[in-house]
Write a protein that holds these residues in place. Structure first.
Motif, short mmCIF file in Angstrom:
data_model
loop_
_atom_site.label_atom_id
_atom_site.label_comp_id
_atom_site.label_asym_id
_atom_site.label_seq_id
_atom_site.Cartn_x
_atom_site.Cartn_y
_atom_site.Cartn_z
N TYR A 2 52.63 35.43 37.06
CA TYR A 2 51.73 35.80 36.41
C TYR A 2 51.63 35.45 35.01
O TYR A 2 52.59 34.89 34.63
CB TYR A 2 51.44 37.37 36.48
N ASN A 3 50.25 35.56 34.49
CA ASN A 3 50.30 34.96 32.95
C ASN A 3 49.18 36.19 32.59
O ASN A 3 48.31 36.55 33.09
CB ASN A 3 49.33 33.60 32.68
N ASP A 21 40.49 28.06 29.59
CA ASP A 21 40.71 26.88 30.27
C ASP A 21 41.70 27.26 31.31
O ASP A 21 43.10 27.39 30.98
CB ASP A 21 40.98 25.75 29.55
N GLY A 22 41.38 27.39 32.67
CA GLY A 22 42.51 28.02 33.85
C GLY A 22 43.60 27.14 33.77
O GLY A 22 44.76 27.78 33.94
N ASP A 23 43.63 25.93 33.74
CA ASP A 23 44.87 25.06 33.95
C ASP A 23 45.86 25.47 32.91
O ASP A 23 46.90 25.18 33.05
CB ASP A 23 44.44 23.59 33.96
N HIS A 25 46.79 28.24 32.10
CA HIS A 25 47.41 29.45 32.51
C HIS A 25 47.74 29.84 34.16
O HIS A 25 47.74 30.68 34.54
CB HIS A 25 46.35 30.51 32.15
N GLY A 26 47.61 28.59 34.79
CA GLY A 26 47.91 28.55 36.25
C GLY A 26 46.72 28.94 36.97
O GLY A 26 46.86 29.37 38.09
N SER A 27 45.49 28.86 36.56
CA SER A 27 44.16 29.32 37.36
C SER A 27 43.34 28.07 37.59
O SER A 27 43.30 27.17 36.80
CB SER A 27 43.55 30.42 36.58
N GLU A 28 42.89 28.00 38.67
CA GLU A 28 41.75 27.19 38.87
C GLU A 28 40.28 27.38 38.59
O GLU A 28 39.35 26.73 38.94
CB GLU A 28 41.93 26.89 40.59
N VAL A 29 40.08 28.58 37.74
CA VAL A 29 38.99 28.92 37.26
C VAL A 29 38.78 29.14 35.73
O VAL A 29 40.19 29.23 35.36
CB VAL A 29 38.42 30.22 37.79
N SER A 30 37.92 28.60 35.09
CA SER A 30 37.73 28.84 33.77
C SER A 30 36.55 29.25 33.03
O SER A 30 35.51 29.73 34.17
CB SER A 30 37.73 27.39 32.92
N ALA A 104 38.99 24.28 36.87
CA ALA A 104 40.41 24.59 36.20
C ALA A 104 40.47 24.26 34.67
O ALA A 104 40.98 24.71 33.78
CB ALA A 104 41.81 23.77 36.70
#
Length: 119
Positions: A2-3, A21-23, A25-30, A104
């Motif tokens: 998790y982040n 910006d999701g990328d 933090h390991g997310s595909e959504v911003s 992302a």
């Protein structure tokens, strides 16, 4: 895994809008967490993916393509990929929005000059 991204208060005079910006933090959504004064909002711009806005407080006027609409607390507006759009705080108080980018990383092309925080 998790982040956790902790909230920090902006410096005096700085924008209160938060960009995520999701990328990073390991997310595909911003997203943007928008906090605008009356009259504020981004200039016309476009993304290569859909954007979804959730109005949390205040009143916004959205222009998505040729359509104009007003939205208030609890309303959700969705703009299609490649469709130019913008919004403005048309209320008397602060406008708080969540602007979800289906990507992302936020990718934004300005269609008109801007001097406001992005969203």
């Amino acid at each position: 895994m998790y982040n956790l991204v902790r909230h920090t208060e902006p410096a005096p005079g700085a924008s209160r809008t938060v960009r995520f910006d999701g990328d990073e933090h390991g997310s595909e959504v911003s997203f943007f967490l928008v906090d605008n004064e009356p009259g504020q909002g981004p200039a016309l711009h476009v993304h290569p993916y859909t954007e979804t806005w959730i109005v949390r407080a205040g009143e916004a006027e959205f222009m998505v393509g040729r359509d104009r609409m007003r939205a208030g607390p609890g309303d959700i507006v969705v703009g299609g990929a490649g469709v130019p759009h913008k919004f403005r705080n048309v209320g008397t108080g602060r406008l708080q929005l969540v602007c979800i980018h289906a990507s992302a990383r936020i990718i934004q092309e300005w269609v008109e000059e801007h001097d406001q925080p992005t969203a």
